[in-house]
Design a protein around this motif. Structure first.
Motif, short mmCIF file in Angstrom:
data_model
loop_
_atom_site.label_atom_id
_atom_site.label_comp_id
_atom_site.label_asym_id
_atom_site.label_seq_id
_atom_site.Cartn_x
_atom_site.Cartn_y
_atom_site.Cartn_z
N GLU A 166 33.19 46.70 5.16
CA GLU A 166 33.23 46.17 3.79
C GLU A 166 32.00 45.29 3.52
OE1 GLU A 166 36.91 44.06 3.31
OE2 GLU A 166 38.11 45.86 3.67
N TYR A 167 31.66 44.48 4.52
CA TYR A 167 30.51 43.58 4.40
C TYR A 167 29.22 44.39 4.18
CZ TYR A 167 27.01 40.14 5.81
OH TYR A 167 25.93 39.30 5.84
N ILE A 168 29.04 45.44 4.96
CA ILE A 168 27.83 46.27 4.86
C ILE A 168 27.72 46.92 3.48
CG2 ILE A 168 26.82 48.44 5.72
CD1 ILE A 168 26.12 46.00 7.38
N ILE A 169 28.85 47.28 2.91
CA ILE A 169 28.82 47.86 1.56
C ILE A 169 28.31 46.82 0.56
CG2 ILE A 169 30.29 48.69 -0.34
CD1 ILE A 169 32.01 50.05 1.89
N GLU A 170 28.76 45.58 0.75
CA GLU A 170 28.36 44.50 -0.16
C GLU A 170 26.94 44.00 0.10
OE1 GLU A 170 30.26 40.35 -1.90
OE2 GLU A 170 31.38 41.53 -0.44
N TYR A 171 26.53 44.00 1.39
CA TYR A 171 25.21 43.51 1.78
C TYR A 171 24.50 44.56 2.64
CZ TYR A 171 27.59 39.14 0.58
OH TYR A 171 28.31 38.16 -0.06
N PRO A 172 24.04 45.66 2.03
CA PRO A 172 23.47 46.78 2.82
C PRO A 172 22.16 46.45 3.54
CG PRO A 172 23.19 47.15 0.46
CD PRO A 172 24.04 45.92 0.60
N ASP A 173 21.49 45.37 3.17
CA ASP A 173 20.22 45.04 3.81
C ASP A 173 20.36 44.19 5.07
OD1 ASP A 173 18.89 46.43 1.80
OD2 ASP A 173 18.65 44.64 0.56
N ASP A 174 21.56 43.84 5.44
CA ASP A 174 21.79 42.99 6.61
C ASP A 174 21.78 43.85 7.88
OD1 ASP A 174 22.76 41.31 8.64
OD2 ASP A 174 23.95 40.16 7.22
N LYS A 175 20.64 43.87 8.53
CA LYS A 175 20.46 44.72 9.72
C LYS A 175 21.28 44.23 10.92
CE LYS A 175 15.88 46.36 8.35
NZ LYS A 175 16.42 47.02 7.25
N SER A 176 21.45 42.91 11.03
CA SER A 176 22.23 42.40 12.16
C SER A 176 23.69 42.83 12.07
CB SER A 176 22.12 40.89 12.27
OG SER A 176 22.74 40.25 11.18
N MET A 177 24.23 42.87 10.86
CA MET A 177 25.62 43.31 10.71
C MET A 177 25.73 44.81 10.88
SD MET A 177 28.75 42.45 10.48
CE MET A 177 28.68 40.73 10.05
N ALA A 178 24.69 45.54 10.53
CA ALA A 178 24.69 46.99 10.77
C ALA A 178 24.81 47.25 12.27
CB ALA A 178 23.44 47.63 10.20
N LYS A 179 24.10 46.46 13.08
CA LYS A 179 24.22 46.58 14.54
C LYS A 179 25.62 46.20 15.00
CE LYS A 179 19.38 45.68 15.52
NZ LYS A 179 18.40 44.76 16.13
N GLU A 180 26.20 45.20 14.37
CA GLU A 180 27.55 44.76 14.72
C GLU A 180 28.56 45.86 14.43
OE1 GLU A 180 30.28 42.08 16.27
OE2 GLU A 180 28.11 42.01 16.30
N VAL A 181 28.39 46.56 13.32
CA VAL A 181 29.28 47.68 12.98
C VAL A 181 29.19 48.75 14.06
CG1 VAL A 181 29.68 49.58 11.36
CG2 VAL A 181 29.31 47.28 10.49
N THR A 182 27.98 49.05 14.49
CA THR A 182 27.79 50.04 15.55
C THR A 182 28.48 49.58 16.84
OG1 THR A 182 25.67 50.68 14.60
CG2 THR A 182 26.06 51.30 16.88
N PHE A 183 28.35 48.30 17.16
CA PHE A 183 29.01 47.75 18.35
C PHE A 183 30.52 47.87 18.22
CE2 PHE A 183 31.18 44.00 20.11
CZ PHE A 183 30.95 44.21 21.46
N LEU A 184 31.05 47.49 17.07
CA LEU A 184 32.50 47.49 16.87
C LEU A 184 33.08 48.91 16.88
CD1 LEU A 184 32.79 44.67 14.20
CD2 LEU A 184 33.70 44.61 16.54
N GLU A 185 32.27 49.90 16.52
CA GLU A 185 32.74 51.28 16.57
C GLU A 185 33.10 51.71 17.98
OE1 GLU A 185 30.42 53.44 12.87
OE2 GLU A 185 29.41 53.30 14.79
N THR A 186 32.49 51.07 18.97
CA THR A 186 32.74 51.44 20.37
C THR A 186 33.94 50.73 20.95
OG1 THR A 186 31.29 49.71 21.26
CG2 THR A 186 30.27 51.83 20.70
N ARG A 187 34.53 49.83 20.22
CA ARG A 187 35.67 49.06 20.75
C ARG A 187 36.97 49.73 20.42
NH1 ARG A 187 32.76 47.62 24.06
NH2 ARG A 187 31.43 45.88 23.90
#
Length: 92
Positions: free
Chosen positions: A71-92
């Protein structure tokens, strides 16, 4: 049931050992913070959302953290650190 009562029952927001009184204090402080921030500062809201995601992750609630991060990435698409966090969380 009020909004505050429904939040008090969400155990994912609080450590199991936290008393109901401490939960109420935390929620009161969150409400005050939200009122102070209002619509005046998008930066604080952005940081608050990131903080909430990190808390969910630290509590081991990876599924909810992942959903909030998406949801955060949809609201703030330019946040590269959160994009990495989403990728990390996908593996959990």
């Amino acid at each position: 049931m009020s909004h505050i009562e429904s939040l008090l029952e969400k155990t994912a927001l609080f450590p199991n050992s936290m008393s109901i009184n401490k939960r109420i204090i935390v929620l009161d402080n969150m409400q005050l913070l939200n009122e102070k921030i209002g619509d005046k500062s998008k930066t604080y809201k952005k940081e608050y959302k990131k903080y909430c995601i990190s808390i969910l992750e630290k509590q081991g609630n990876y599924a909810e953290a992942y959903n909030k991060a998406k949801e955060y990435i949809i609201e703030y698409p330019d946040d590269k650190s959160m994009a990495k966090e989403v990728t990390f969380l996908e593996t959990r």
